[in-house]
Design a protein around this motif. Structure first.
Motif, PDB file in Angstrom:
ATOM      1  N   UNK A   1       1.149 -40.914 -73.932  1.00 16.52           N
ATOM      2  CA  UNK A   1       1.508 -41.531 -72.650  1.00 16.52           C
ATOM      3  C   UNK A   1       0.269 -42.084 -71.951  1.00 16.52           C
ATOM      4  N   UNK A   2       0.405 -43.155 -71.178  1.00 18.51           N
ATOM      5  CA  UNK A   2       1.623 -43.928 -70.921  1.00 18.51           C
ATOM      6  C   UNK A   2       2.044 -44.769 -72.114  1.00 18.51           C
ATOM      7  N   UNK A   3       3.352 -45.035 -72.184  1.00 15.73           N
ATOM      8  CA  UNK A   3       3.914 -45.768 -73.311  1.00 15.73           C
ATOM      9  C   UNK A   3       3.909 -47.281 -73.100  1.00 15.73           C
ATOM     10  N   UNK A   4       3.685 -47.713 -71.875  1.00 14.60           N
ATOM     11  CA  UNK A   4       3.876 -49.129 -71.553  1.00 14.60           C
ATOM     12  C   UNK A   4       2.593 -49.954 -71.600  1.00 14.60           C
ATOM     13  N   UNK A   5       1.538 -49.433 -72.211  1.00 18.19           N
ATOM     14  CA  UNK A   5       0.282 -50.185 -72.307  1.00 18.19           C
ATOM     15  C   UNK A   5       0.322 -51.116 -73.519  1.00 18.19           C
ATOM     16  N   UNK A   6      -0.382 -52.232 -73.422  1.00 12.45           N
ATOM     17  CA  UNK A   6      -0.449 -53.168 -74.537  1.00 12.45           C
ATOM     18  C   UNK A   6      -1.167 -52.546 -75.724  1.00 12.45           C
ATOM     19  N   UNK A   7      -2.154 -51.712 -75.434  1.00 11.92           N
ATOM     20  CA  UNK A   7      -2.934 -51.064 -76.481  1.00 11.92           C
ATOM     21  C   UNK A   7      -2.831 -49.546 -76.345  1.00 11.92           C
ATOM     22  N   UNK A   8      -2.848 -48.867 -77.478  1.00 13.62           N
ATOM     23  CA  UNK A   8      -2.972 -47.410 -77.491  1.00 13.62           C
ATOM     24  C   UNK A   8      -3.927 -47.058 -78.605  1.00 13.62           C
ATOM     25  N   UNK A   9      -5.182 -46.714 -78.283  1.00 10.98           N
ATOM     26  CA  UNK A   9      -5.685 -46.346 -76.963  1.00 10.98           C
ATOM     27  C   UNK A   9      -5.957 -47.544 -76.067  1.00 10.98           C
ATOM     28  N   UNK A  10      -5.927 -47.274 -74.764  1.00 10.27           N
ATOM     29  CA  UNK A  10      -6.174 -48.284 -73.747  1.00 10.27           C
ATOM     30  C   UNK A  10      -7.485 -47.985 -73.023  1.00 10.27           C
ATOM     31  N   UNK A  11      -8.278 -49.022 -72.806  1.00  9.03           N
ATOM     32  CA  UNK A  11      -9.499 -48.866 -72.010  1.00  9.03           C
ATOM     33  C   UNK A  11      -9.142 -48.468 -70.578  1.00  9.03           C
ATOM     34  N   UNK A  12      -8.095 -49.079 -70.034  1.00 12.51           N
ATOM     35  CA  UNK A  12      -7.668 -48.744 -68.668  1.00 12.51           C
ATOM     36  C   UNK A  12      -7.399 -47.261 -68.521  1.00 12.51           C
ATOM     37  N   UNK A  13      -6.673 -46.685 -69.472  1.00 13.82           N
ATOM     38  CA  UNK A  13      -6.321 -45.266 -69.399  1.00 13.82           C
ATOM     39  C   UNK A  13      -7.572 -44.399 -69.476  1.00 13.82           C
ATOM     40  N   UNK A  14      -8.475 -44.708 -70.399  1.00 10.91           N
ATOM     41  CA  UNK A  14      -9.709 -43.919 -70.500  1.00 10.91           C
ATOM     42  C   UNK A  14     -10.541 -44.031 -69.229  1.00 10.91           C
ATOM     43  N   UNK A  15     -10.706 -45.254 -68.713  1.00 11.07           N
ATOM     44  CA  UNK A  15     -11.507 -45.447 -67.511  1.00 11.07           C
ATOM     45  C   UNK A  15     -10.935 -44.666 -66.325  1.00 11.07           C
ATOM     46  N   UNK A  16      -9.628 -44.715 -66.162  1.00  9.95           N
ATOM     47  CA  UNK A  16      -9.024 -44.017 -65.023  1.00  9.95           C
ATOM     48  C   UNK A  16      -9.230 -42.509 -65.151  1.00  9.95           C
ATOM     49  N   UNK A  17      -9.032 -41.967 -66.353  1.00  9.30           N
ATOM     50  CA  UNK A  17      -9.239 -40.540 -66.564  1.00  9.30           C
ATOM     51  C   UNK A  17     -10.704 -40.163 -66.328  1.00  9.30           C
TER      52      UNK A  17
END
Length: 347
Positions: A256-272
């Motif tokens: 999760x999240x499932x709705x990202x264009x990429x998995x892994x996502x840079x956005x997700x890592x940066x936010x965490x």
């Protein structure tokens, strides 16, 4: 885009050549000017047809894809996208990237029409991006860069506890330049999201580890972040960070999240990273298509962290860094050859 992109398809399978041709013709901006069944024929057709981009199989008779790249890049660099099956030629794919290939698409093992067409949009976008690449960005990365010196004085006003890097198209080559320059006593952990299909990140991490003074690993659940460790996100899972009860910060892998264009996502890592480390994050966005990292960079900036982007002059594809610059999120734009020293000077 108004100019038609001329593509040469290289694959020893007549069926795959036909399928790739049909996929590419779903774009009105692409014209397939020829096909070749091995590397030797491809060398001759590149000279005759002068294509803008080559799509390249790796395992072929007479001359394979890696040898084609080595010979072609020595004569005249041309953007090449590898179309490969990870389970069969993953190591060859990494060798092809080192020899100058700019990107790759994971060819489904089941060659049913509905399966192979699943990669169509991805292939078209990568061909379009490859056609914009300047020839001087197409040289390989087989020579190990020199380790840079330790910082004498900080160029940023605060130190950091984590360097978080987001990178995509051209990323394997850029990281093979950057990471070996960092010294073995690098004082903070590094976390990297590199857009790669499932099946490649472990092989790539091991290869980069062999080239570097730092320890490079594919991310594992519960892995403790420590100085001198480079953690590369596992393809197919987002890379997040959690503070353990013993006070250590550890890797958490999440679908999760499932709705990202990429998995892994840079956005997700940066936010965490921003949530866990606050202002003590250095976010680095390097070469790549699209805008992954822009929202995450905004989160890092909101927490007081610092963002560095790779300068256009050294990007294979100036997409992800451009999105941050245009949004006013980049504190500094740095060419690849200076990136290692800038990172050292920020910690």
């Amino acid at each position: 885009m108004n100019q038609i992109i001329k593509v040469l398809i290289v694959d020893d399978s007549a069926y795959v050549r036909k399928m790739v041709k049909e996929m590419l013709y779903r774009s009105p901006f692409i014209e397939v000017v020829g096909t070749a069944h091995n590397g030797q024929e491809a060398l001759e057709l590149v000279e005759q047809l002068n294509p803008d981009v080559v799509t390249l199989d790796l395992i072929m008779p007479e001359m394979d894809g890696v040898e084609f790249l080595r010979q072609q890049m020595a004569k005249r660099p041309i953007p090449a996208i590898v179309v490969s099956i990870a389970s069969e030629d993953g190591q060859k794919t990494l060798a092809a990237l080192e020899a100058g290939a700019v990107d790759f698409v994971h060819k489904p093992t089941a060659l049913a029409t509905e399966k192979i067409f699943e990669i169509s949009d991805d292939l078209i976008e990568k061909v379009k991006a490859a056609a914009t690449i300047a020839p001087h960005h197409l040289l390989g990365t087989e020579v190990k860069p020199q380790v840079v010196s330790s910082p004498l004085s900080a160029q940023f006003h605060k130190s950091v506890d984590l360097v978080a890097i987001g990178i995509s198209t051209g990323g394997p080559q850029a990281l093979a330049n950057l990471i070996p320059q960092l010294p073995s006593d690098f004082p903070v952990p590094i976390a990297i999201v590199l857009h790669m299909p499932v099946g490649y990140t472990d092989m790539y991490a091991r290869r980069l580890d062999e080239q570097s003074s730092l320890t490079v690993l594919e991310a594992e659940e519960g892995q403790i972040l420590r100085p001198g460790l480079v953690t590369i996100a596992k393809a197919g899972r987002h890379l997040k960070f959690l503070v353990h009860s013993d006070g250590t910060t550890r890797v958490h892998l999440d679908a999760r999240p499932f709705d990202t264009l990429h998995r892994p996502s840079v956005d997700v890592m940066f936010r965490s990273a921003a949530d866990v480390f606050g202002a003590r994050v250095l976010g680095v966005v390097m070469t790549g298509m699209g805008c992954d990292g822009k929202e995450g960079a905004a989160w890092i900036k909101a927490k007081g962290g610092t963002i560095v982007t790779e300068a256009e002059e050294s990007c294979v594809v100036y997409g992800m860094p451009r999105s941050l610059v245009e949004a006013g999120l980049s504190d500094r734009q740095v060419p690849l050859k200076q990136m290692a020293q800038v990172i050292l000077n920020s910690i």
